[in-house]
Enzyme design. Structure first.
Site, PDB file in Angstrom:
ATOM      1  CE  LYS A   1       6.754  16.975 -14.982  1.00 59.31           C
ATOM      2  NZ  LYS A   1       7.133  15.991 -15.539  1.00 59.31           N
TER       3      LYS A   1
ATOM      4  CG  HIS B   1       8.892  11.570 -26.934  1.00 63.25           C
ATOM      5  ND1 HIS B   1       7.618  11.566 -27.130  1.00 63.25           N
ATOM      6  CD2 HIS B   1       9.303  12.412 -25.943  1.00 63.25           C
ATOM      7  CE1 HIS B   1       6.855  12.450 -26.440  1.00 63.25           C
ATOM      8  NE2 HIS B   1       7.794  12.779 -25.404  1.00 63.25           N
TER       9      HIS B   1
ATOM     10  CG  ASN C   1       0.270  17.490 -23.760  1.00 60.93           C
ATOM     11  OD1 ASN C   1       1.219  16.693 -23.814  1.00 60.93           O
ATOM     12  ND2 ASN C   1      -0.965  17.221 -24.255  1.00 60.93           N
TER      13      ASN C   1
ATOM     14  CG  HIS D   1       4.295  16.565 -25.653  1.00 60.44           C
ATOM     15  ND1 HIS D   1       5.001  17.806 -25.388  1.00 60.44           N
ATOM     16  CD2 HIS D   1       5.055  15.809 -25.193  1.00 60.44           C
ATOM     17  CE1 HIS D   1       6.124  17.521 -24.825  1.00 60.44           C
ATOM     18  NE2 HIS D   1       6.144  16.030 -24.505  1.00 60.44           N
TER      19      HIS D   1
ATOM     20  NE  ARG E   1       1.633  17.035 -13.672  1.00 64.71           N
ATOM     21  CZ  ARG E   1       2.241  16.384 -12.947  1.00 64.71           C
ATOM     22  NH1 ARG E   1       1.707  16.339 -11.677  1.00 64.71           N
ATOM     23  NH2 ARG E   1       3.129  15.785 -13.148  1.00 64.71           N
TER      24      ARG E   1
ATOM     25  NE  ARG F   1      -4.088  -2.024   1.951  1.00 66.56           N
ATOM     26  CZ  ARG F   1      -3.954  -3.065   2.684  1.00 66.56           C
ATOM     27  NH1 ARG F   1      -3.065  -3.134   3.460  1.00 66.56           N
ATOM     28  NH2 ARG F   1      -4.765  -3.964   2.483  1.00 66.56           N
TER      29      ARG F   1
ATOM     30  CD  GLU G   1      -2.426  15.407 -15.658  1.00 67.98           C
ATOM     31  OE1 GLU G   1      -3.281  14.408 -15.587  1.00 67.98           O
ATOM     32  OE2 GLU G   1      -1.620  15.613 -16.332  1.00 67.98           O
TER      33      GLU G   1
ATOM     34  CD  GLU H   1       9.595  16.876 -23.245  1.00 71.19           C
ATOM     35  OE1 GLU H   1       8.910  17.677 -22.772  1.00 71.19           O
ATOM     36  OE2 GLU H   1       9.207  15.744 -24.042  1.00 71.19           O
TER      37      GLU H   1
ATOM     38  CE  LYS I   1       0.675  13.567 -15.225  1.00 71.69           C
ATOM     39  NZ  LYS I   1       0.689  13.926 -16.644  1.00 71.69           N
TER      40      LYS I   1
ATOM     41  CG  HIS J   1       1.641  12.277 -27.980  1.00 68.94           C
ATOM     42  ND1 HIS J   1       1.076  12.852 -26.828  1.00 68.94           N
ATOM     43  CD2 HIS J   1       2.870  11.977 -27.503  1.00 68.94           C
ATOM     44  CE1 HIS J   1       1.879  12.666 -25.764  1.00 68.94           C
ATOM     45  NE2 HIS J   1       2.956  12.449 -26.302  1.00 68.94           N
TER      46      HIS J   1
HETATM   47  N1  LIG Z   1       6.036  10.558 -15.399  1.00 68.52           N
HETATM   48  C1  LIG Z   1       6.138  11.546 -16.203  1.00 68.52           C
HETATM   49  O1  LIG Z   1       6.012  12.719 -15.620  1.00 68.52           O
HETATM   50  C2  LIG Z   1       7.056  11.300 -17.406  1.00 68.52           C
HETATM   51  C3  LIG Z   1       7.357  12.562 -18.244  1.00 68.52           C
HETATM   52  C4  LIG Z   1       7.801  12.267 -19.495  1.00 68.52           C
HETATM   53  C5  LIG Z   1       8.147  11.133 -19.936  1.00 68.52           C
HETATM   54  N2  LIG Z   1       7.864  10.017 -19.142  1.00 68.52           N
HETATM   55  C6  LIG Z   1       7.993   8.470 -19.570  1.00 68.52           C
HETATM   56  O2  LIG Z   1       9.578   8.305 -19.706  1.00 68.52           O
HETATM   57  C7  LIG Z   1      10.082   7.280 -20.687  1.00 68.52           C
HETATM   58  C8  LIG Z   1      11.003   7.622 -21.507  1.00 68.52           C
HETATM   59  O3  LIG Z   1      12.144   7.895 -20.638  1.00 68.52           O
HETATM   60  P1  LIG Z   1      13.755   7.744 -21.314  1.00 68.52           P
HETATM   61  O4  LIG Z   1      13.485   8.361 -22.361  1.00 68.52           O
HETATM   62  O5  LIG Z   1      14.485   8.331 -20.108  1.00 68.52           O
HETATM   63  O6  LIG Z   1      13.662   6.431 -21.798  1.00 68.52           O
HETATM   64  P2  LIG Z   1      14.215   4.901 -20.948  1.00 68.52           P
HETATM   65  O7  LIG Z   1      14.242   4.857 -19.500  1.00 68.52           O
HETATM   66  O8  LIG Z   1      13.879   3.694 -21.857  1.00 68.52           O
HETATM   67  O9  LIG Z   1      15.925   5.004 -21.221  1.00 68.52           O
HETATM   68  C9  LIG Z   1      16.283   5.064 -22.669  1.00 68.52           C
HETATM   69  C10 LIG Z   1      17.639   4.255 -22.898  1.00 68.52           C
HETATM   70  O10 LIG Z   1      18.729   4.997 -22.207  1.00 68.52           O
HETATM   71  C11 LIG Z   1      19.190   4.222 -21.378  1.00 68.52           C
HETATM   72  N3  LIG Z   1      20.097   4.891 -20.224  1.00 68.52           N
HETATM   73  C12 LIG Z   1      19.488   5.344 -19.116  1.00 68.52           C
HETATM   74  N4  LIG Z   1      20.385   5.880 -18.689  1.00 68.52           N
HETATM   75  C13 LIG Z   1      21.579   5.821 -19.284  1.00 68.52           C
HETATM   76  C14 LIG Z   1      22.879   6.496 -19.249  1.00 68.52           C
HETATM   77  N5  LIG Z   1      23.211   7.348 -18.214  1.00 68.52           N
HETATM   78  N6  LIG Z   1      23.749   6.294 -20.089  1.00 68.52           N
HETATM   79  C15 LIG Z   1      23.503   5.475 -21.212  1.00 68.52           C
HETATM   80  N7  LIG Z   1      22.207   4.902 -21.385  1.00 68.52           N
HETATM   81  C16 LIG Z   1      21.292   5.080 -20.474  1.00 68.52           C
HETATM   82  C17 LIG Z   1      18.228   2.932 -20.796  1.00 68.52           C
HETATM   83  O11 LIG Z   1      18.646   1.758 -20.629  1.00 68.52           O
HETATM   84  C18 LIG Z   1      17.398   2.989 -22.074  1.00 68.52           C
HETATM   85  O12 LIG Z   1      18.181   2.046 -22.923  1.00 68.52           O
HETATM   86  C19 LIG Z   1       8.488   7.014 -21.410  1.00 68.52           C
HETATM   87  O13 LIG Z   1       8.171   5.966 -21.011  1.00 68.52           O
HETATM   88  C20 LIG Z   1       7.787   8.243 -20.992  1.00 68.52           C
HETATM   89  O14 LIG Z   1       6.366   7.932 -21.074  1.00 68.52           O
HETATM   90  C21 LIG Z   1       7.282  10.194 -18.035  1.00 68.52           C
END
Ligand SMILES: NC(=O)c1ccc[n+]([C@@H]2O[C@H](COP(=O)([O-])OP(=O)(O)OC[C@H]3O[C@@H](n4cnc5c(N)ncnc54)[C@H](O)[C@@H]3O)[C@@H](O)[C@H]2O)c1
Length: 360
Positions: free
Chosen positions: A217, A255, A236, A239, A232, A119, A227, A183, A141, A243
């Site tokens: 942020k 992306h 977007n 996006h 918030r 929990r 939201e 971003e 999030k 998207h």
């Molecule tokens: N929660 C939120 O507010 C929010 C906001 C934006 C995006 N997201 C989510 O984030 C995700 C995308 O995140 P991401 O782009 O970080 O992707 P990811 O976590 O898949 O990382 C991308 C790649 O980079 C590698 N990696 C990570 N750190 C590294 C480092 N220091 N050196 C070398 N390689 C490294 C990982 O192993 C992976 O292969 C999506 O699922 C998206 O929906 C969430």
């Protein structure tokens, strides 16, 4: 580099080069729990996680490492359940502190796990991608994808600590930088003209830029955590189109590149709605085009397909965040989004297709 400490909606953020191997990291972790479960994908484990886990154990913290394969497709309910079962079978319970080390996939997936394990247990986020540092790990999030769409199951759950050590970015591949850069540019456009202006010359994302993005942020999230008020939504910006382009291009477009193009099209809309001056629209184009984004579209992209994909997007639902100037979004009576006429949207998409060529 000086330490930057920020408080964002129940999270203490520490941004400091070398923080992961400092004595302070132990001082911050020790009072949280006597037992830690450190989660990262296997790629991050190889680069950072395994070595850091040994360091923590040497400093007499009881830390166990759990890994899973990298990639967006791992952010699902099955992976979450399998990691939960590993924790339970090894006797972890309410006392555990969960540490998520990695990109946005890890902080989303493991953050959601922490929100529901017994929990809800303490959570520490350690983002290792630029996107994770400036966006995904900040704001509470968490969630997983389903066959019905991205991020449909999840929870708002704040990490109590967020450690950002930019030295880990030294191994980040170019494509991952690009996703984060889009971003960073977005934060300048929606909230900070000085940040946007600084990107003309300062591309050193190790320093002030990351902390400026986190502050923006944080400020937006603080004002609209669940939201509910509308603010918030400004996160977007770029996006709605982004998207739709990812969808039409069958996710072959990164992306970051989709969002970069989305910001250009949504700036076009802002200008042609009479909000953004032509001079600022020009400036936005110049800066975005000066970044190493691959701004090219395939012949799959047509006005009709993008138009339909915009309506499918659950987050945007055909609504746009528009700029009134660089650094400020039009409030639209607190909704921060508006619909645009079908004719204007068509013109904007036509402009996009002409500008960004159609490659075979
Ligand atoms: N929660 C939120 O507010 C929010 C906001 C934006 C995006 N997201 C989510 O984030 C995700 C995308 O995140 P991401 O782009 O970080 O992707 P990811 O976590 O898949 O990382 C991308 C790649 O980079 C590698 N990696 C990570 N750190 C590294 C480092 N220091 N050196 C070398 N390689 C490294 C990982 O192993 C992976 O292969 C999506 O699922 C998206 O929906 C969430």
């Amino acid at each position: 580099m000086q330490r930057v400490a920020l408080a964002i909606h129940h999270s203490e953020v520490i941004l400091e080069e070398g923080f992961l191997y400092s004595d302070e990291v132990i001082e911050v972790l020790k009072p949280i729990s006597t037992k830690f479960a450190l989660f990262c994908d296997t790629h991050v484990a190889e680069l950072i996680g395994s070595k850091w886990c040994i360091y923590l154990n040497e400093k007499e913290l009881d830390v166990s490492l759990f890994t899973f394969p990298p990639g967006e497709h791992e952010k699902n309910r099955e992976r979450k359940a399998s990691l939960e079962d590993q924790l339970l079978s090894q006797g972890f319970g309410r006392e555990v502190c969960i540490v998520a080390l990695g990109g946005g996939v890890t902080t989303d997936l493991i953050g959601f796990l922490a929100a529901t394990f017994c929990r809800g247990v303490p959570l520490v986020h350690i983002p290792t991608t630029l996107l994770g540092m400036v966006d995904a790990a900040i704001g509470g999030k968490t969630g997983v994808n389903t066959p019905f769409g991205k991020n449909l199951i999840g929870a708002f759950y704040s990490a109590q600590n967020i450690f950002i050590d930019p030295t880990v970015l030294s191994t980040l591949p170019t494509q991952e930088w690009i996703n984060g850069m889009a971003e960073v540019i977005k934060y300048g456009l929606i909230r900070s003209q000085p940040l946007f202006a600084s990107l003309k010359t300062d591309r050193n994302f190790y320093k002030s830029v990351i902390s400026e993005c986190i502050s923006i942020k944080g400020e937006v999230v603080e004002a609209d955590f669940n939201e509910s008020t509308g603010l918030r939504r400004i996160l977007n910006f770029g996006h709605t189109i982004g998207h739709a382009l990812e969808h039409v291009e069958n996710y072959t477009l990164s992306h970051g590149e989709a969002v970069a193009m989305g910001m250009l099209v949504e700036s076009y809309l802002s200008h042609h709605m009479g909000l953004l001056s032509s001079q600022e629209f020009e400036e936005i184009q110049q800066i975005i085009r000066s970044f190493p984004f691959q701004l090219t579209l395939s012949s799959r992209v047509t006005i009709e397909k993008v138009g339909s994909a915009i309506l499918l997007d659950k987050k945007g639902s055909g609504q746009f965040v528009l700029l009134e100037k660089i650094g400020s979004c039009h409030p639209f009576e607190g909704k921060y989004t508006t619909q645009v006429s079908p004719m204007l949207l068509q013109n904007a998409l036509q402009w996009m297709i002409e500008e960004f060529g159609v490659i075979e």
